[in-house]
Design a protein around this motif. Structure first.
Motif, PDB file in Angstrom:
ATOM      1  N   THR A 144      -8.480  17.037  -2.725  1.00 31.58           N
ATOM      2  CA  THR A 144      -9.094  15.917  -2.013  1.00 31.58           C
ATOM      3  C   THR A 144      -8.785  14.593  -2.699  1.00 31.58           C
ATOM      4  N   PHE A 145      -8.637  14.639  -4.021  1.00 32.47           N
ATOM      5  CA  PHE A 145      -8.415  13.403  -4.767  1.00 32.47           C
ATOM      6  C   PHE A 145      -7.050  12.789  -4.457  1.00 32.47           C
ATOM      7  N   SER A 146      -6.119  13.613  -4.008  1.00 33.44           N
ATOM      8  CA  SER A 146      -4.824  13.069  -3.588  1.00 33.44           C
ATOM      9  C   SER A 146      -5.006  12.161  -2.376  1.00 33.44           C
ATOM     10  N   ILE A 147      -5.849  12.605  -1.431  1.00 30.76           N
ATOM     11  CA  ILE A 147      -6.161  11.787  -0.259  1.00 30.76           C
ATOM     12  C   ILE A 147      -6.915  10.534  -0.700  1.00 30.76           C
ATOM     13  N   GLY A 148      -7.899  10.731  -1.589  1.00 31.76           N
ATOM     14  CA  GLY A 148      -8.711   9.608  -2.057  1.00 31.76           C
ATOM     15  C   GLY A 148      -7.887   8.537  -2.732  1.00 31.76           C
ATOM     16  N   MET A 156      -2.730   6.869 -11.037  1.00 26.26           N
ATOM     17  CA  MET A 156      -3.620   5.706 -10.931  1.00 26.26           C
ATOM     18  C   MET A 156      -3.169   4.593 -11.866  1.00 26.26           C
ATOM     19  N   VAL A 157      -2.798   4.946 -13.092  1.00 19.90           N
ATOM     20  CA  VAL A 157      -2.333   3.940 -14.055  1.00 19.90           C
ATOM     21  C   VAL A 157      -1.074   3.247 -13.522  1.00 19.90           C
ATOM     22  N   ILE A 158      -0.143   4.037 -13.001  1.00 16.14           N
ATOM     23  CA  ILE A 158       1.104   3.469 -12.452  1.00 16.14           C
ATOM     24  C   ILE A 158       0.802   2.551 -11.269  1.00 16.14           C
ATOM     25  N   ILE A 159      -0.105   2.976 -10.406  1.00 16.11           N
ATOM     26  CA  ILE A 159      -0.457   2.174  -9.233  1.00 16.11           C
ATOM     27  C   ILE A 159      -1.069   0.838  -9.640  1.00 16.11           C
ATOM     28  N   PHE A 160      -1.961   0.859 -10.618  1.00 15.32           N
ATOM     29  CA  PHE A 160      -2.584  -0.392 -11.058  1.00 15.32           C
ATOM     30  C   PHE A 160      -1.537  -1.330 -11.652  1.00 15.32           C
ATOM     31  N   GLY A 161      -0.588  -0.741 -12.379  1.00  7.47           N
ATOM     32  CA  GLY A 161       0.496  -1.562 -12.927  1.00  7.47           C
ATOM     33  C   GLY A 161       1.336  -2.186 -11.828  1.00  7.47           C
ATOM     34  N   THR A 221       0.833  -1.214   0.000  1.00  9.77           N
ATOM     35  CA  THR A 221       0.000   0.000   0.000  1.00  9.77           C
ATOM     36  C   THR A 221       0.860   1.253   0.000  1.00  9.77           C
ATOM     37  N   SER A 222       1.892   1.246   0.849  1.00  6.60           N
ATOM     38  CA  SER A 222       2.738   2.439   0.968  1.00  6.60           C
ATOM     39  C   SER A 222       3.562   2.670  -0.288  1.00  6.60           C
ATOM     40  N   THR A 223       4.115   1.586  -0.851  1.00  8.75           N
ATOM     41  CA  THR A 223       4.964   1.730  -2.033  1.00  8.75           C
ATOM     42  C   THR A 223       4.159   2.195  -3.239  1.00  8.75           C
ATOM     43  N   THR A 224       3.001   1.568  -3.456  1.00  2.00           N
ATOM     44  CA  THR A 224       2.189   1.953  -4.614  1.00  2.00           C
ATOM     45  C   THR A 224       1.678   3.386  -4.471  1.00  2.00           C
ATOM     46  N   THR A 225       1.234   3.741  -3.266  1.00  5.77           N
ATOM     47  CA  THR A 225       0.756   5.110  -3.054  1.00  5.77           C
ATOM     48  C   THR A 225       1.893   6.114  -3.221  1.00  5.77           C
ATOM     49  N   ALA A 226       3.055   5.786  -2.670  1.00  9.57           N
ATOM     50  CA  ALA A 226       4.212   6.692  -2.776  1.00  9.57           C
ATOM     51  C   ALA A 226       4.631   6.866  -4.227  1.00  9.57           C
ATOM     52  N   VAL A 227       4.707   5.756  -4.971  1.00 11.53           N
ATOM     53  CA  VAL A 227       5.081   5.856  -6.387  1.00 11.53           C
ATOM     54  C   VAL A 227       4.046   6.670  -7.151  1.00 11.53           C
ATOM     55  N   GLY A 228       2.770   6.504  -6.774  1.00 11.94           N
ATOM     56  CA  GLY A 228       1.728   7.319  -7.399  1.00 11.94           C
ATOM     57  C   GLY A 228       1.970   8.798  -7.187  1.00 11.94           C
ATOM     58  N   PHE A 229       2.336   9.147  -5.965  1.00 11.30           N
ATOM     59  CA  PHE A 229       2.631  10.557  -5.690  1.00 11.30           C
ATOM     60  C   PHE A 229       3.926  10.994  -6.378  1.00 11.30           C
ATOM     61  N   PHE A 230       4.916  10.110  -6.408  1.00  7.17           N
ATOM     62  CA  PHE A 230       6.174  10.461  -7.078  1.00  7.17           C
ATOM     63  C   PHE A 230       5.950  10.739  -8.567  1.00  7.17           C
ATOM     64  N   SER A 231       4.885  10.170  -9.134  1.00 12.95           N
ATOM     65  CA  SER A 231       4.610  10.409 -10.556  1.00 12.95           C
ATOM     66  C   SER A 231       4.261  11.870 -10.824  1.00 12.95           C
ATOM     67  N   LEU A 232       3.893  12.622  -9.755  1.00 14.75           N
ATOM     68  CA  LEU A 232       3.622  14.049  -9.921  1.00 14.75           C
ATOM     69  C   LEU A 232       4.870  14.833 -10.303  1.00 14.75           C
ATOM     70  N   LEU A 233       6.027  14.191 -10.201  1.00 18.53           N
ATOM     71  CA  LEU A 233       7.263  14.851 -10.632  1.00 18.53           C
ATOM     72  C   LEU A 233       7.233  15.129 -12.129  1.00 18.53           C
ATOM     73  N   ALA A 234       6.322  14.466 -12.854  1.00 17.04           N
ATOM     74  CA  ALA A 234       6.188  14.708 -14.287  1.00 17.04           C
ATOM     75  C   ALA A 234       5.286  15.905 -14.586  1.00 17.04           C
ATOM     76  N   VAL A 263      -6.303   2.928  -2.601  1.00 14.87           N
ATOM     77  CA  VAL A 263      -5.263   1.924  -2.819  1.00 14.87           C
ATOM     78  C   VAL A 263      -5.003   1.139  -1.535  1.00 14.87           C
ATOM     79  N   ASP A 264      -4.947   1.837  -0.416  1.00 17.12           N
ATOM     80  CA  ASP A 264      -4.662   1.205   0.870  1.00 17.12           C
ATOM     81  C   ASP A 264      -5.689   0.107   1.179  1.00 17.12           C
ATOM     82  N   ASP A 265      -6.959   0.439   1.109  1.00 15.51           N
ATOM     83  CA  ASP A 265      -8.011  -0.529   1.451  1.00 15.51           C
ATOM     84  C   ASP A 265      -8.050  -1.694   0.475  1.00 15.51           C
ATOM     85  N   THR A 266      -7.913  -1.400  -0.827  1.00 12.07           N
ATOM     86  CA  THR A 266      -7.973  -2.459  -1.834  1.00 12.07           C
ATOM     87  C   THR A 266      -6.852  -3.467  -1.639  1.00 12.07           C
TER      88      THR A 266
END
Length: 778
Positions: free
Chosen positions: A668-672, A619-624, A324-337, A677-680
């Motif tokens: 808010t969508f950043s929190i969402g 979201m795409v990166i997280i699903f991958g 959960t933490s890695t996928t969420t973190a990588v999702g946020f790291f994608s904002l570097l683009a 991802v965490d719950d799923t």
């Protein structure tokens, strides 16, 4: 790996706790160095060319967005004593080093007829000092009532509202500097002896900016502790054990100290976007903690001793929390683009915060928990008793397995309805969206728009490389035509240009108001009209503010209503089309649209689209990553719908309520994203664990409900109640954050407990039947 880690943590638990304490103490001194910078211009960084044009324009003509207005109301504005007070107060403001200029009705140099026919004067009717004569007050009242340069700009049509205009120095852009200047102005106003029959209000873009920032700071300092207290009480009610209350909040507190240290060490201030980091850390830290504590309680009830149950907790939930933490973190790291610098910074800050929360949870919580009493899910004194959530999860699991299609289709229908409503959501930003109608600041701005021509500027810059270009009657008439064209739009409240001053001079010189509509026919005539005004100082209230000294550069100032970025961008498109018609490519006059209202509109629109696009990429990166993590394309695809459901449901709610997608709501969508991802992952991890143990799809679903499902529901209920505290705020962004995050959590419950389980059951039970039907399969 987690088996070895669990042995290490328990064997060296004292050193782990001591090390954690030392790290916290090492970061503690940094807390006081945390900076706050809520300057809205940070959001504009993705439109660099627009910003450069804005700065170039401001260097020549000054900043209309640095205009502070002091509104004065009363039915005795033209009494001599009242005019004396307005004049003296205006002059006193010019003494401040932060003030570039201050003007008001008694001090403005407006063209009017002189003492004899054929003469013109710009000398103020009211003298610079001394008593105001009744005759002068009457003459000023008559001028104010009939002069377009004043009416509905400096004085209301009913002559009962006027304004003192205060231009702050152009280099004052930081909110702290703006606030300091405004506090000095307010102090001067308080000590100036405002006549008792008058009412005063401070407004203007600088005032609004600093007030919004102060509100944001106040909300952080008030509601973060209040929410923390609410969570403490909820955790006590849920677990009624010291371990279940203190450890989750301890994880959050330690993480926040580390995050603060990281922000100070990297010289990163808390800003208008990353101020949600405390909420993000709270949600991620508490969620993972509850999953771990709940699993510890489950192992304890199965008969394991303290060390064994904690080790089992680490083995079983450590990997899920890592995913959960890695996928969420990588999702946020994608904002570097992203294109916007503030978004890039938020991406790495949020990603790092999520990973820090995981490390603290994984190390601190087990090391402390092993010497504490575990939480209890069951009542050992009444073996047949089940708490409400356990009973609900058990019944829900049975019903889902019995009627999977019913639950799946129901969840799908709700999501589809929300998706249709989501198409009604528009991207728009309104300055006053942070205030409720009836708020003093809201009422002041609306009154200013109604009576005084508004405060939000859009500027049109017309520039030529040829000196004297706007002494050319053709270009001059095109400027006048452009101004007339601008007035037809409802969003435009007032316009002002060089032409207005020249028309006033012509009408005053000839003592004929009808002459205002006559355009000069020659360069000489334009020069003569301007020379008539040349005696006036080069001040912010004179004609010189609208034209360069060599007449190669002019400006047209529009003041627009706060109808939102969408309306202002639409106006901009209309103006561009007209400008292209008047000054086509190849013409010696070039044009640029600028001004704070237009720059803010185009920049915020770009920022919101940038953030929304970046979140979709995340979201795409997280699903991958989930596909890779579970080593299953099937589970990766299955996870798409429940992960998307919270965001779709939130957008649908916004569509039904008519809430726009803006800087307040989109964050808010950043929190969402992190919550979904965490719950799923937790539910999928528990389900896969049960499958790997040899259980069929039906039994695995039921056990996942009682394990991960219970923790998901506990976390969700706790967060929903805690967010209810935010609904008590009188600041719209805080309430909106609480409401939309609550809807997102409800969407996560729908996605992970109503849609995901039946989908898993339908797919896997079909695969099981197909496998069992193969020849040679028993």
């Amino acid at each position: 790996m987690f088996r070895l880690l669990s042995d290490f943590i328990l064997r060296f638990r004292v050193y782990v706790l001591l090390g954690m304490g030392l790290i916290v103490l090492a970061n503690a001194p940094f807390l006081q160095g945390l900076r706050f910078d809520f300057t809205p211009q940070q959001l504009f960084a993705g439109t660099q060319d627009v910003l450069e044009q804005r700065e170039k324009f401001a260097a020549e003509f000054g900043r209309e967005d640095n205009l502070v207005t002091i509104i004065v109301e009363g039915d005795s504005l033209f009494e001599p004593k009242t005019l004396e007070w307005i004049r003296d107060f205006t002059v006193s403001l010019r003494e401040f080093e932060e003030v570039k200029n201050a003007q008001s009705l008694p001090t403005m140099e407006i063209p009017r007829s002189g003492a004899e026919a054929g003469l013109l004067t710009t000398v103020p009717i009211v003298l610079e000092s001394g008593e105001v004569e009744p005759s002068a007050a009457a003459a000023l009242k008559e001028l104010a009532a009939n002069e377009p340069l004043l009416n509905k700009r400096v004085i209301s049509p009913d002559l009962e509202t006027t304004v003192v205009l205060v231009w702050l120095q152009d280099d004052l852009q930081d909110v702290k500097d703006l606030r300091a200047a405004i506090l000095k102005i307010e102090a001067k106003l308080a000590e100036s002896g405002v006549p008792s029959e008058l009412r005063t209000r401070v407004s203007g873009i600088p005032y609004l900016r600093q007030e919004i920032v102060e509100n944001l700071k106040t909300q952080q300092l008030t509601f973060v502790p209040a929410t923390g207290l609410a969570y403490l009480l909820i955790l006590f009610f849920m677990f009624r054990r010291f371990s279940g209350v203190v450890l989750p909040l301890g994880v959050v507190a330690i993480t926040m100290v580390l995050v603060t240290g990281m922000m100070v060490f990297t010289d990163s201030p808390i800003n208008i976007i990353n101020n949600i980091l405390p909420s993000l850390v709270f949600i991620i830290g508490v969620s993972d903690s509850i999953h771990m504590i709940a699993r510890d309680g489950e192992e304890n009830e199965a008969g394991a001793d303290r060390a064994s149950s904690v080790k089992a907790m680490i083995r079983h939930t450590g990997l899920a929390c890592l995913l959960t933490s890695t996928t969420t973190a990588v999702g946020f790291f994608s904002l570097l683009a992203a294109d916007t610098e503030i978004l890039k910074n938020f991406g790495w800050q949020a990603g790092a915060s999520v990973l820090l929360a995981y490390l603290v949870t994984l190390l601190f919580l087990p090391a402390a928990l092993v010497k504490m009493r575990p939480v209890q899910r069951l009542n050992t004194q009444k073996p047949d008793y089940q708490p409400l959530i356990e009973k609900f999860m058990g019944v829900l699991g049975e019903k889902v397995v019995a009627h999977p299609w019913r639950f799946f289709v129901s969840g799908l229908v709700i999501t589809a309805i929300a998706a249709m409503a989501a198409f009604q959501v528009e991207i728009d930003t309104i300055l006053l969206e942070v205030y409720e109608p009836g708020h003093p600041t809201y009422n002041t701005l609306k009154m200013s728009e109604e009576k005084l021509g508004g405060i939000l500027p859009i500027e049109i810059s017309l520039d030529s490389s040829e000196p004297g270009a706007f002494k050319n009657p053709e270009n001059y008439k095109k400027l006048a035509e452009l101004q007339t064209f601008s007035k037809q739009f409802d969003v435009v409240l007032s316009t002002q240009s060089l032409v207005d001053y020249h028309q006033a001079a012509r009408a005053a010189l000839l003592a004929d108001p009808a002459q205002r509509g006559t355009m000069p026919e020659s360069r000489d005539e334009i020069e003569q009209l301007h020379l008539l005004l040349a005696g006036a100082p080069d001040s912010r209230s004179g004609a010189s503010q609208f034209v360069s000294t060599d007449f190669s550069h002019v400006r047209l100032l529009l003041r627009v209503a706060d109808d939102g970025a969408k309306a202002q961008l639409a106006l901009g498109n209309e103006l561009k089309e007209k400008l292209g018609e008047l000054f086509p490519p190849g013409h010696d006059v070039s044009w640029v649209l600028t001004g704070d209202a237009y720059v803010a509109s185009i920049s915020l629109d770009s920022f919101i689209r940038d953030l929304f696009g970046s979140l979709l990429l995340a979201m795409v990166i997280i699903f991958g990553m989930m596909t890779v993590a579970f080593r299953s394309i099937r589970l990766g695809l299955i996870s798409v719908l429940p992960n998307a459901t919270p965001l779709i449901l939130t957008l649908g709610y916004m569509g039904v309520r008519g809430i726009d997608l803006n800087t307040t709501t989109i964050i808010t969508f950043s929190i969402g994203l992190g919550l979904a991802v965490d719950d799923t992952i937790h539910f999928l991890a528990r389900y896969q664990e049960e499958r790997d143990a040899g259980r069929d799809a039906s039994e695995s679903i039921k056990r996942a409900y009682m394990g991960a499902g219970r923790a998901i529901m506990l976390t969700s209920v706790m967060l929903l109640i805690g967010l209810g505290v935010l609904l008590m705020s009188d600041f719209v962004p805080t309430r909106m954050f609480g409401t939309l995050t609550g809807i997102t959590i409800a969407g996560a419950i729908l996605g992970d407990l109503i849609i995901l389980p039946p989908l898993l059951y339908l797919v896997d039970s079909w695969r099981d039947r197909r496998t069992n039907a193969l020849p040679g399969t028993v």
